[in-house]
Design a protein around this motif. Structure first.
Motif, short mmCIF file in Angstrom:
data_model
loop_
_atom_site.label_atom_id
_atom_site.label_comp_id
_atom_site.label_asym_id
_atom_site.label_seq_id
_atom_site.Cartn_x
_atom_site.Cartn_y
_atom_site.Cartn_z
N PHE A 99 0.94 -1.22 -0.01
CA PHE A 99 -0.07 0.01 0.08
C PHE A 99 0.82 1.16 -0.09
O PHE A 99 0.50 2.41 -0.79
N LEU A 100 1.90 1.30 0.88
CA LEU A 100 2.82 2.41 0.81
C LEU A 100 3.40 2.86 -0.40
O LEU A 100 3.73 3.92 -0.98
N VAL A 101 4.15 1.47 -1.28
CA VAL A 101 4.63 1.71 -2.51
C VAL A 101 3.56 2.44 -3.52
O VAL A 101 3.96 3.23 -4.30
N ALA A 102 2.46 1.74 -3.37
CA ALA A 102 1.24 2.34 -4.35
C ALA A 102 1.10 3.70 -4.19
O ALA A 102 0.87 4.51 -5.31
N ALA A 103 0.97 4.16 -2.91
CA ALA A 103 0.65 5.64 -2.57
C ALA A 103 1.89 6.49 -2.85
O ALA A 103 1.69 7.53 -3.39
N GLY A 104 3.14 5.94 -2.94
CA GLY A 104 4.37 6.64 -3.55
C GLY A 104 4.17 6.75 -4.85
O GLY A 104 4.57 7.92 -5.43
N VAL A 105 3.79 5.72 -5.78
CA VAL A 105 3.74 5.66 -7.29
C VAL A 105 2.70 6.74 -7.49
O VAL A 105 2.89 7.58 -8.55
N PHE A 106 1.67 6.57 -6.97
CA PHE A 106 0.29 7.71 -7.03
C PHE A 106 1.06 9.05 -6.79
O PHE A 106 0.61 10.02 -7.67
N GLY A 107 1.84 9.34 -5.68
CA GLY A 107 1.89 10.67 -5.51
C GLY A 107 2.98 11.23 -6.57
O GLY A 107 2.91 12.32 -7.01
N PHE A 108 3.83 10.50 -6.98
CA PHE A 108 4.91 10.76 -7.88
C PHE A 108 4.22 11.16 -9.17
O PHE A 108 4.55 12.15 -9.90
N VAL A 109 3.26 10.25 -9.89
CA VAL A 109 2.85 10.65 -11.16
C VAL A 109 1.69 11.67 -11.07
O VAL A 109 1.53 12.42 -11.74
N TRP A 110 1.32 11.96 -10.00
CA TRP A 110 0.30 12.87 -9.48
C TRP A 110 1.03 14.40 -9.83
O TRP A 110 0.48 15.08 -10.94
N LEU A 111 2.17 14.72 -9.32
CA LEU A 111 2.95 15.92 -9.61
C LEU A 111 3.61 15.90 -10.70
O LEU A 111 3.98 16.64 -11.58
N PHE A 112 4.25 14.75 -11.45
CA PHE A 112 4.72 14.49 -12.51
C PHE A 112 3.99 15.04 -13.81
O PHE A 112 4.37 15.62 -14.76
N ALA A 113 2.83 14.55 -13.69
CA ALA A 113 1.61 14.42 -14.78
C ALA A 113 1.20 15.98 -15.18
O ALA A 113 0.88 16.60 -15.97
#
Length: 390
Positions: free
Chosen positions: A304-318
């Protein structure tokens, strides 16, 4: 005699006279202060709820009302000031926002919701001011990435400082006083910003300064992107709880996501102009969808923590690539100028739509709503890119 308009945008060049360093810094500061509340609001509004000045329902309404009002301010009130009255817009709106922050310390209940809704309007104009500079820059996606990254860091710093040094001693009202002081500093900065921006080019398909038809479609993609992000993220804590995680896992997920957001924004800033905006946005949204499927499977805490990290990264990357999306759809850049308004309205609409599909026992429908909105974002972006004028 009609007002002169700028020539069509030239790649790698500012539209109009480039602002000097002081002007860029002061416009940035005004835009950063204008967007502080979405980061600080949960702490302060939660404190007001804890003090009995808001009910739990009113807390959600206050947050949503301010976000929607910020979108209206950025999309409607900012253009009413126009490109020729920038200092008036900056100073008057900063002072109005400071007054409303102070007024918040004197009200409770429904009047407090109205005050926060009113505060969103001048804050939206302050965001419109920095958007006007970004869309006229040579690399809008780079400036947008820089703005989003610094915005996230500033929100984190202000939240940490208020939480550590202000709320415990002075309560949430002390936090609003701090916000008012920062907003007064933005009013002073407004005296040093450019007096005017170059007018954007007018074309047959965007009369009276409105975006073209394709520009409005691009704004729908911006709206859907932010709606899908917030529809899911607002339920991150209940989703973790539904997976059976300890309470500290949700807190860790927010921290991991925030750090990943900073990294994502920095990566988008560094890579601006080197990658295709379309493929950058498409891959990022696809990764976000993958992260959502993982979170909806109610995985272990580590996953879950890994998924949250991926989600946060692509949020501001996109997010910065939404600006070139709007510019390619409407080269006059008028759609891009309204992008923050569409973005903030999406931020308000996402949690509202999610609230209609979740239940107390299962919040995963918010994830499926997010996946649907993400797919709509991808389809609109692909349609606009594949049918672009060559």
């Amino acid at each position: 005699m009609p007002a002169a308009v700028s020539p069509p945008p030239v790649a790698g060049a500012w539209i109009g006279a480039p602002p000097n360093l002081i002007q860029r810094l002061t416009v940035f500061w005004i835009g950063l202060v204008g967007v502080l509340f979405p980061g600080v609001g949960p702490l302060l509004l939660g404190g007001l709820e804890g003090a009995g000045r808001l009910t739990a329902n009113q807390l959600g309404l206050a947050g949503m009302a301010e976000l929607v009002a910020m979108g209206i301010g950025a999309a409607v009130l900012g253009p009413l000031f126009g490109e020729r009255r920038l200092r008036l817009a900056a100073v008057s709106c900063s002072l109005a926002l400071a007054a409303l922050d102070l007024a918040t310390t004197r009200v409770s209940g429904d009047p407090l919701i109205l005050v926060r809704a009113a505060a969103g309007l001048p804050a939206g104009v302050m965001i419109w001011l920095i958007t006007g500079m970004i869309v006229r820059s040579p690399r809008p996606e780079r400036w947008a990435g820089l703005y989003l990254t610094i915005q996230t860091l500033l929100q984190l710093g202000v939240v940490s400082a208020i939480g550590a040094f202000v709320v415990g001693r002075f309560g949430p009202d002390g936090g609003f006083v701090v916000l008012a002081a920062l907003t007064v500093s933005a009013a002073l900065a407004g005296l040093a910003i450019p007096g005017a921006y170059a007018l954007l080019v007018e074309t047959e398909d965007n009369p009276k300064g409105l975006p073209s038809a394709r520009g409005w479609i691009a704004l729908a993609a911006v709206f859907c992107f932010q709606a899908f992000i917030l529809a899911v993220w607002i339920y991150a804590e209940p989703l973790s709880r539904q997976a059976g995680h300890p309470a500290e896992v949700a807190s860790a997920a927010f921290a991991v996501s925030l750090a990943a957001q900073v990294a994502g924004g920095a990566a988008a800033t560094a890579l601006a102009g080197r990658l295709s905006w379309f493929w950058s946005l498409a891959v990022a949204v696809a990764l976000a969808i993958g992260a959502l499927f993982v979170m909806a499977s109610l995985p272990s805490a580590a996953v879950f923590l890994v998924a949250a990290g991926v989600f946060g990264f692509v949020w501001l990357f996109a997010s910065p690539y939404l600006t070139p999306l709007a510019i390619e759809a409407d080269p006059s850049r008028r759609a891009a100028l309204l992008g923050p308004g569409a973005s903030l309205l999406g931020c308000g609409a996402g949690p509202l739509l999610a609230s209609f599909v979740v239940t107390g026992a299962d919040v995963r429908p918010a994830v499926w709503l997010g996946v649907g909105l993400a797919l709509v974002t991808l389809m609109i972006a692909a349609f606009l890119h594949l049918t672009r004028s060559r």
